[in-house]
Write an enzyme that holds these catalytic residues in place. Structure first.
Site, PDB file in Angstrom:
ATOM      1  CE  LYS A  44      51.306  46.970  50.004  1.00 34.69           C
ATOM      2  NZ  LYS A  44      52.199  47.673  49.068  1.00 34.69           N
ATOM      3  CE1 TYR A 276      22.077  32.428  39.228  1.00 39.00           C
ATOM      4  CE2 TYR A 276      24.182  33.132  40.146  1.00 39.00           C
ATOM      5  CZ  TYR A 276      22.809  32.977  40.268  1.00 39.00           C
ATOM      6  OH  TYR A 276      22.181  33.369  41.409  1.00 39.00           O
TER       7      TYR A 276
END
Ligand SMILES: *Cc1c(COP(=O)(O)O)cnc(C)c1O
Length: 388
Positions: A44, A276
């Site tokens: 999956k 940042y």
């Protein structure tokens, strides 16, 4: 997702190398641990980020007789890619592609009578018999039929079976705490699973496979193996939990190596803010290396200031914030050539961090670290063919 069978010669910004020989060896190791049972390769979520089709093929080559996915769309994509054999998917909603799944010979999981009705309608429309696995919630408290509703699901499924619309091929459940050795829920779930299987069998259900074991149960709880074990994370060479042991303790080898090429190396003075928010400030004159992957590639923003990276033979740490496309490391004055390889994680035997190390640094589990690597990072599948 790009898939290549050979290692490209052009350097890549970033790559997730997927070692299919390691995956095959892991499947062999898991089969040896669950000798009486068949093995389902759980692929999956694009094989936990490793590439569903090549991983499913490699798992099949190593003797996985079942494949498992969460959604029917994932299962249908495997069929479309030509993967034969037994294939189960278990995460359904009303109106799902029941008919396509039945026509593609996919086994479907039913967690309630509503799902049986959808499967029956689709089987009738297709003129086929749907192969169904009845799923019980034995205590996970997630998907699955509550024990109180089990008699109705079994009775209605048997009625549909008598009409030739379904065949009950599986009875199954899923553990909540198999990765916590000795957790009392394990024995309680196992007892209830045995009772619910016995109930169905007494009423005439003859399942091909009864199954409840995921990776941690496959590795540590032989009494849970029944006819089939469903292994995901262990097949990718990652321990289900550091508490249980390391991959090497179980004879497993990590399959994914995530690396990038340094996009810039530069000298900066002390007191220079980095990335940042300036959450890192250089403590003195130093060199900074730019690693060109970021949170859009699946590098957790929680790795800001903590994530480990092997560059130039040493572990470095993410300096300041992880940005969307890049992050910075303090190279401590080392003058490395631009393009130098930065290894975020891998098997660990070249000294690089592992996915478990990243999980620890980010306060999550290694499942999430590998699964979240984004589609912008090419998967480079190596050792596709058996050597020799
Ligand atoms: C994901 C999943 C598995 C595989 O779990 P691992 O811990 O990765 O082995 C097995 N069964 C079900 C129902 C799952 O959703």
């Amino acid at each position: 997702m790009s898939e290549t069978s050979t290692v490209p010669t052009a350097p890549l910004r970033a790559r997730a190398e997927i070692d299919l020989a390691a995956l095959r060896a892991n499947v062999h190791a898991l089969r040896a641990r669950a000798r009486g049972a068949a093995l389902m390769a759980v692929v999956k979520s694009d094989a936990y980020g490793h590439g569903a089709v090549p991983c499913a093929r490699a798992a099949r080559a190593a003797g996985a007789t079942w494949l498992g996915t969460a959604t029917p769309e994932e299962a249908l994509a495997l069929r479309a890619a030509g993967l034969p054999g037994r294939l189960l998917c278990w995460l359904w909603v009303p109106g799902g592609p029941w008919r396509q799944a039945i026509e593609a010979d996919i086994d479907v999981s039913l967690s309630g009578v509503w799902a049986l009705r959808e499967a029956v309608g689709a089987a009738r429309a297709a003129g086929r018999t749907a192969r169904v696995h009845l799923k019980a919630d034995t205590g996970l408290g997630r998907n699955g039929c509550q024990p109180a509703d089990w008699p109705e699901l079994v009775a209605e499924s048997l009625r549909a079976q008598a009409e030739g619309l379904v065949r009950i091929t599986g009875l199954w459940s899923h553990f909540a705490c198999a990765d916590e050795p000795g957790h009392p829920s394990i024995a309680a779930q196992l007892d209830l699973f045995r009772d619910l299987v016995a109930y169905a069998e007494e009423r005439g259900v003859r399942p091909e496979v009864r199954h409840i074991a995921n990776s941690p149960a496959t590795l540590t709880l032989p009494e849970t193996h029944f006819d089939l074990v469903r292994t995901g994370i262990a097949m990718y060479g990652i321990s289900p939990s550091p508490e249980l042991g390391t991959p090497a303790d179980f004879g497993l080898r990590p399959v994914m190596t995530l690396s990038a090429s340094l996009a810039q190396v530069k000298q900066v003075p002390g007191g220079h803010g980095v990335s940042y928010g300036h959450h890192y400030v250089t403590p003195g004159e130093t060199t900074l290396g730019l690693v060109p992957v970021g949170y859009a590639d699946g590098i957790p923003r929680h790795a800001s200031g903590t994530g480990p990276v092997l560059i130039g033979g040493k572990w470095r740490t993410v300096a300041g914030r992880v940005a969307m496309d890049q992050f910075v490391v303090d190279l401590g004055g080392d003058e490395l050539p631009v393009g130098t390889e930065a290894v975020l994680f891998g098997p660990g035997d070249r000294g690089e961090p592992t996915a478990e190390d990243w999980a620890g640094a980010c306060g999550t589990i290694a499942y999430e670290i590998v699964t979240r690597i984004g589609t912008r990072v090419p998967r480079v599948h190596v050792n596709e063919e058996e050597a020799g």
